[in-house]
Design a protein around this motif. Structure first.
Motif, PDB file in Angstrom:
ATOM      1  N   GLU A  53       0.826  -1.207   0.000  1.00 27.36           N
ATOM      2  CA  GLU A  53       0.000   0.000   0.000  1.00 27.36           C
ATOM      3  C   GLU A  53       0.859   1.255   0.000  1.00 27.36           C
ATOM      4  O   GLU A  53       0.405   2.319  -0.378  1.00 27.36           O
ATOM      5  CB  GLU A  53      -0.884   0.041   1.251  1.00 27.36           C
ATOM      6  CG  GLU A  53      -2.001  -0.968   1.248  1.00 27.36           C
ATOM      7  CD  GLU A  53      -2.713  -0.973   2.587  1.00 27.36           C
ATOM      8  OE1 GLU A  53      -2.675   0.057   3.294  1.00 27.36           O
ATOM      9  OE2 GLU A  53      -3.290  -2.023   2.924  1.00 27.36           O
ATOM     10  N   PHE A  54       2.096   1.111   0.436  1.00 23.25           N
ATOM     11  CA  PHE A  54       2.906   2.300   0.664  1.00 23.25           C
ATOM     12  C   PHE A  54       3.889   2.603  -0.469  1.00 23.25           C
ATOM     13  O   PHE A  54       4.384   3.701  -0.565  1.00 23.25           O
ATOM     14  CB  PHE A  54       3.728   2.145   1.958  1.00 23.25           C
ATOM     15  CG  PHE A  54       2.911   2.337   3.194  1.00 23.25           C
ATOM     16  CD1 PHE A  54       2.902   3.561   3.853  1.00 23.25           C
ATOM     17  CD2 PHE A  54       2.145   1.297   3.710  1.00 23.25           C
ATOM     18  CE1 PHE A  54       2.154   3.736   4.993  1.00 23.25           C
ATOM     19  CE2 PHE A  54       1.389   1.479   4.850  1.00 23.25           C
ATOM     20  CZ  PHE A  54       1.392   2.686   5.493  1.00 23.25           C
ATOM     21  N   VAL A  55       4.203   1.605  -1.265  1.00 24.98           N
ATOM     22  CA  VAL A  55       5.283   1.825  -2.225  1.00 24.98           C
ATOM     23  C   VAL A  55       4.804   1.682  -3.665  1.00 24.98           C
ATOM     24  O   VAL A  55       3.740   1.139  -3.933  1.00 24.98           O
ATOM     25  CB  VAL A  55       6.461   0.849  -1.974  1.00 24.98           C
ATOM     26  CG1 VAL A  55       6.957   0.974  -0.562  1.00 24.98           C
ATOM     27  CG2 VAL A  55       6.030  -0.572  -2.283  1.00 24.98           C
ATOM     28  N   ARG A  56       5.655   2.179  -4.552  1.00 25.27           N
ATOM     29  CA  ARG A  56       5.357   2.087  -5.981  1.00 25.27           C
ATOM     30  C   ARG A  56       5.346   0.618  -6.405  1.00 25.27           C
ATOM     31  O   ARG A  56       6.160  -0.166  -5.919  1.00 25.27           O
ATOM     32  CB  ARG A  56       6.434   2.825  -6.783  1.00 25.27           C
ATOM     33  CG  ARG A  56       6.411   4.321  -6.619  1.00 25.27           C
ATOM     34  CD  ARG A  56       7.631   4.947  -7.262  1.00 25.27           C
ATOM     35  NE  ARG A  56       8.843   4.759  -6.453  1.00 25.27           N
ATOM     36  CZ  ARG A  56       9.957   4.166  -6.866  1.00 25.27           C
ATOM     37  NH1 ARG A  56      10.044   3.690  -8.092  1.00 25.27           N
ATOM     38  NH2 ARG A  56      10.997   4.054  -6.068  1.00 25.27           N
ATOM     39  N   PRO A  57       4.451   0.274  -7.328  1.00 23.69           N
ATOM     40  CA  PRO A  57       4.387  -1.118  -7.788  1.00 23.69           C
ATOM     41  C   PRO A  57       5.728  -1.642  -8.287  1.00 23.69           C
ATOM     42  O   PRO A  57       6.027  -2.836  -8.152  1.00 23.69           O
ATOM     43  CB  PRO A  57       3.385  -1.055  -8.949  1.00 23.69           C
ATOM     44  CG  PRO A  57       2.520   0.114  -8.636  1.00 23.69           C
ATOM     45  CD  PRO A  57       3.392   1.104  -7.920  1.00 23.69           C
ATOM     46  N   ALA A  58       6.565  -0.735  -8.799  1.00 24.11           N
ATOM     47  CA  ALA A  58       7.876  -1.168  -9.292  1.00 24.11           C
ATOM     48  C   ALA A  58       8.708  -1.797  -8.172  1.00 24.11           C
ATOM     49  O   ALA A  58       9.632  -2.566  -8.418  1.00 24.11           O
ATOM     50  CB  ALA A  58       8.629   0.014  -9.881  1.00 24.11           C
ATOM     51  N   MET A  59       8.363  -1.457  -6.928  1.00 26.46           N
ATOM     52  CA  MET A  59       9.129  -1.940  -5.783  1.00 26.46           C
ATOM     53  C   MET A  59       8.674  -3.317  -5.298  1.00 26.46           C
ATOM     54  O   MET A  59       9.323  -3.919  -4.448  1.00 26.46           O
ATOM     55  CB  MET A  59       8.976  -0.968  -4.619  1.00 26.46           C
ATOM     56  CG  MET A  59       9.645   0.363  -4.808  1.00 26.46           C
ATOM     57  SD  MET A  59      11.417   0.173  -4.653  1.00 26.46           S
ATOM     58  CE  MET A  59      11.507  -0.554  -3.020  1.00 26.46           C
ATOM     59  N   PHE A  60       7.547  -3.773  -5.785  1.00 21.77           N
ATOM     60  CA  PHE A  60       6.959  -4.985  -5.222  1.00 21.77           C
ATOM     61  C   PHE A  60       7.931  -6.160  -5.183  1.00 21.77           C
ATOM     62  O   PHE A  60       8.034  -6.866  -4.187  1.00 21.77           O
ATOM     63  CB  PHE A  60       5.696  -5.392  -6.007  1.00 21.77           C
ATOM     64  CG  PHE A  60       4.514  -4.511  -5.707  1.00 21.77           C
ATOM     65  CD1 PHE A  60       4.618  -3.442  -4.824  1.00 21.77           C
ATOM     66  CD2 PHE A  60       3.288  -4.767  -6.298  1.00 21.77           C
ATOM     67  CE1 PHE A  60       3.520  -2.632  -4.550  1.00 21.77           C
ATOM     68  CE2 PHE A  60       2.188  -3.966  -6.032  1.00 21.77           C
ATOM     69  CZ  PHE A  60       2.306  -2.903  -5.161  1.00 21.77           C
ATOM     70  N   SER A  61       8.667  -6.329  -6.284  1.00 21.91           N
ATOM     71  CA  SER A  61       9.523  -7.514  -6.309  1.00 21.91           C
ATOM     72  C   SER A  61      10.692  -7.351  -5.335  1.00 21.91           C
ATOM     73  O   SER A  61      11.174  -8.324  -4.764  1.00 21.91           O
ATOM     74  CB  SER A  61      10.021  -7.790  -7.730  1.00 21.91           C
ATOM     75  OG  SER A  61      10.874  -6.751  -8.129  1.00 21.91           O
ATOM     76  N   GLU A  62      11.128  -6.085  -5.151  1.00 25.19           N
ATOM     77  CA  GLU A  62      12.174  -5.836  -4.151  1.00 25.19           C
ATOM     78  C   GLU A  62      11.671  -6.238  -2.764  1.00 25.19           C
ATOM     79  O   GLU A  62      12.396  -6.820  -1.968  1.00 25.19           O
ATOM     80  CB  GLU A  62      12.559  -4.352  -4.125  1.00 25.19           C
ATOM     81  CG  GLU A  62      13.179  -3.837  -5.402  1.00 25.19           C
ATOM     82  CD  GLU A  62      14.549  -4.454  -5.677  1.00 25.19           C
ATOM     83  OE1 GLU A  62      15.149  -5.001  -4.730  1.00 25.19           O
ATOM     84  OE2 GLU A  62      14.992  -4.381  -6.831  1.00 25.19           O
ATOM     85  N   ILE A  63      10.445  -5.877  -2.504  1.00 24.54           N
ATOM     86  CA  ILE A  63       9.873  -6.201  -1.196  1.00 24.54           C
ATOM     87  C   ILE A  63       9.779  -7.712  -1.016  1.00 24.54           C
ATOM     88  O   ILE A  63      10.152  -8.251   0.032  1.00 24.54           O
ATOM     89  CB  ILE A  63       8.486  -5.555  -1.048  1.00 24.54           C
ATOM     90  CG1 ILE A  63       8.660  -4.050  -0.873  1.00 24.54           C
ATOM     91  CG2 ILE A  63       7.747  -6.138   0.135  1.00 24.54           C
ATOM     92  CD1 ILE A  63       7.378  -3.292  -0.954  1.00 24.54           C
TER      93      ILE A  63
END
Ligand SMILES: Nc1ncnc2c1ncn2[C@@H]1O[C@H](COP(=O)(O)OP(=O)(O)OP(=O)(O)O)[C@@H](O)[C@H]1O
Ligand SMILES: [Mg+2]
Lengths: 87, 358
Positions: free
Chosen positions: B94-104
C-alpha cells in the motif's frame, strides 16, 4: 522608542538568540534520536545482528518513506540494503 | 515454602536432553489429567514433532481434540513466519510504488530465511498460547525441544521486552524533543504577535527518561506515524512482558526436567537448572526415566546397574531438592494409551499436595 521599549526589544533579541540555538540543539538531538531508531530497526538488514528484527519488521511500512532521507543523511547516497532499493 | 501441586499449575513445560522421554512424560501427564476431567492442551514445540505418533493421530498446527478433554497442537513455526510476512508484505504494497513490489518480496524472503525468524515466531506463538490457553484450558502442557533450544526460548521474552523498552524510550525522547521544539517555535510566533511570554523552565520536562513515557502515549500530539510505531512496539512489549510474568510465577508455571541416569544428561540437566534458576523460572520437579527395574537382569545388565547406581546417587546429590521421581525402563517403547497410563502411575507423586517445589 523609549529607553524602556528599547531595553525590552533588546531582551527579546537576546532571548530569541538563545532560544534559536536551543531550538536548533533540540531539533538536532531529535534527529539523532530518530536516526538511532532507524538504525536499530534496520540493523539486521545491514548485517548487524538484531534479536528483535523479526518483530520490528512490521514497522517497515510505517518507516518506509523516511528511509531514503535517513540513509542519505547517514552519508550513504545509495540505499544500504542491497535488496531494498528506494533510489 | 509450599506451592500448589503440579495439577494446579496452569502452564507446564517438560524439558530435557534429546531422547530422554520428554514427549512420553508430557503425554502421560496430559492423558492422566484429561482422564481426571480436566481440560488439557498439550503443545509440541519441537519442530520434529512426535506427539501425534504417541497418540497415533495426526495433529498439526491447529488445536484439536484428540481424546475427551485432551486437546493437542503441533506448532509449525514456518507457517507462522509465512503468515506474518504475508501481512507485512500486504501493508508494504500500500505504501510503495508497484515497481518496488519484487524488491519487497525479495526482502521478505531474506527475512524468512534469517536464523532468528523461526525462533521468534515460535516464541510469539508460545506467548499467545500461554495467554489464551490459560483462559480456555485447565492446563497447558508444553512438550519442548531439547534443552538448549528451550532455555533460549524461555529467556527470549526478557530480552525482547528490554529491546522494545529501549525502542519505546527512544521514541519517547524523540517525541518530547519534538514537542519542545514546537513549543519554542510556538513561543516565538506568539511573541512576535505581542502575546505575553510564557513562564520560564517550561521545557524542563523534556527529559522523558523516566518511565513517564507510558502515560505520555495519550498526550502526545496526533502524529499519526509516531502513534502507529508506538502502538506496534507497545503491543509487542505487552506480549513479551506478559509471557515473562507468567513464566516466572510459580503459582502459574512449572518446569519439569526429564533426564536418564547417564553422564551427559546429568551434566546437561545441571546446566539447565542453573540457567532456569538464574532466570528465576520455577522448576517444579524432575523425572528420572529409564531406571533399570528391580528384577534380576542377568550379568550384562547387572554390571550396567552398578554404574547406574552411581549416577542415581549423583542425581540425588545434585538434584535432591527437586525430589526426583523415577520411571523404570519398560519392556517396550511407550506407545498408546495403556503405555501412557502405566508411565503416568509413576508420575503420581506430582499430584500430591504435599510436594513443595521451588
Ligand atoms: N521408561 C521408558 N521405558 C521404555 N521406553 C521408553 C521409556 N521412556 C521413553 N521410552 C521410549 O524412548 C523413546 C524416546 O522417548 P520420547 O520420545 O518421549 O523422548 P523425547 O525426550 O521426547 O525425545 P526427543 O528429544 O526426540 O523429542 C520413545 O520411543 C519412547 O517410547
Ligand atoms: Mg519429544
Amino acid at each position: 522608542m523609549s529607553w524602556k521599549e528599547k531595553l525590552q526589544r533588546f531582551q527579546e533579541l537576546v532571548n530569541e538568540f538563545y532560544e534559536g540555538r536551543h531550538r536548533g540543539a533540540l531539533a538536532r538531538e531529535k534527529r539523532e534520536e530518530d536516526d538511532l531508531f532507524m538504525l536499530l530497526v534496520f540493523s539486521e538488514m545491514m548485517g548487524v545482528p538484531n534479536p528483535a528484527s523479526y518483530y520490528t519488521l512490521e514497522l517497515l511500512p510505517i518507516l518506509y518513506d523516511e528511509f531514503h532521507e535517513w540513509h542519505t543523511r547517514m552519508g550513504m547516497d545509495k540505499s544500504p540494503l542491497e535488496h531494498f532499493r528506494c533510489c | 515454602m509450599s506451592r500448589s501441586p503440579l495439577d494446579e499449575r496452569e502452564i507446564l513445560f517438560v524439558g530435557g536432553k534429546g531422547g530422554v522421554g520428554k514427549t512420553t512424560t508430557a503425554s502421560a501427564l496430559a492423558l492422566q489429567a484429561a482422564e481426571r476431567n480436566r481440560k488439557i492442551l498439550v503443545v509440541s514445540t519441537d519442530p520434529a514433532h512426535s506427539l501425534g505418533d504417541i497418540f497415533d493421530v495426526s495433529i498439526g498446527n491447529r488445536e484439536r481434540e484428540i481424546l475427551p478433554n485432551l486437546w493437542a497442537l503441533e506448532i509449525d513455526p514456518d507457517r507462522q513466519v509465512d503468515a506474518y510476512l504475508a501481512g507485512v508484505k500486504a501493508t508494504m504494497r500500500e505504501f510503495v510504488r508497484p515497481a518496488m513490489f519484487s524488491e519487497i518480496d525479495r526482502q521478505m524472503e531474506l527475512t524468512r530465511q534469517s536464523p532468528g525468524a523461526v525462533e521468534a515466531a515460535l516464541m510469539e506463538r508460545m506467548a499467545q498460547l500461554m495467554e489464551e490457553g490459560r483462559r480456555s484450558y485447565d492446563q497447558v502442557i508444553f512438550d519442548t525441544a531439547p534443552t538448549g533450544h528451550t532455555l533460549r526460548l524461555l529467556t527470549l521474552p526478557e530480552i525482547m521486552a528490554a529491546w522494545m523498552d529501549g525502542l519505546l524510550k527512544g521514541r519517547d525522547r524523540s517525541d518530547s524533543l519534538g514537542r519542545a521544539v514546537e513549543r519554542l517555535s510556538g513561543r516565538r510566533r506568539e511573541r512576535s504577535g505581542d502575546s505575553p511570554p510564557k513562564e520560564e523552565g517550561e521545557e524542563s520536562e523534556r527529559t522523558g527518561d523516566e518511565l513517564s513515557w507510558f502515560q505520555q502515549v495519550d498526550e502526545s500530539p496526533g502524529d499519526e506515524r509516531g502513534r502507529k510505531i508506538r502502538e506496534a512496539l507497545l503491543a509487542r512489549r505487552r506480549t513479551f512482558s506478559r509471557a515473562r510474568r507468567h513464566l516466572l510465577d510459580p503459582d502459574i508455571t512449572a518446569f519439569i526436567l526429564v533426564l536418564i541416569p547417564e553422564k551427559l544428561p546429568i551434566l546437561e540437566s545441571r546446566k539447565a537448572v542453573d540457567v532456569l534458576r538464574k532466570h528465576r523460572v520455577p522448576i517444579a520437579g524432575m523425572v528420572v526415566n529409564r531406571v533399570l527395574p528391580g528384577e534380576s537382569l542377568g550379568d550384562f545388565l547387572e554390571s550396567r546397574r552398578s554404574q547406574e547406581e552411581e549416577y542415581l546417587a549423583q542425581i540425588e546429590a545434585l538434584f535432591g531438592d527437586l525430589d526426583p521421581v523415577r520411571i523404570p525402563l519398560l519392556r517396550r517403547d511407550v506407545d498408546g494409551l495403556e503405555g501412557l497410563r502405566e508411565v503416568a502411575r509413576y508420575l503420581e507423586p506430582f499430584s500430591s499436595p504435599s510436594r513443595a517445589t521451588s
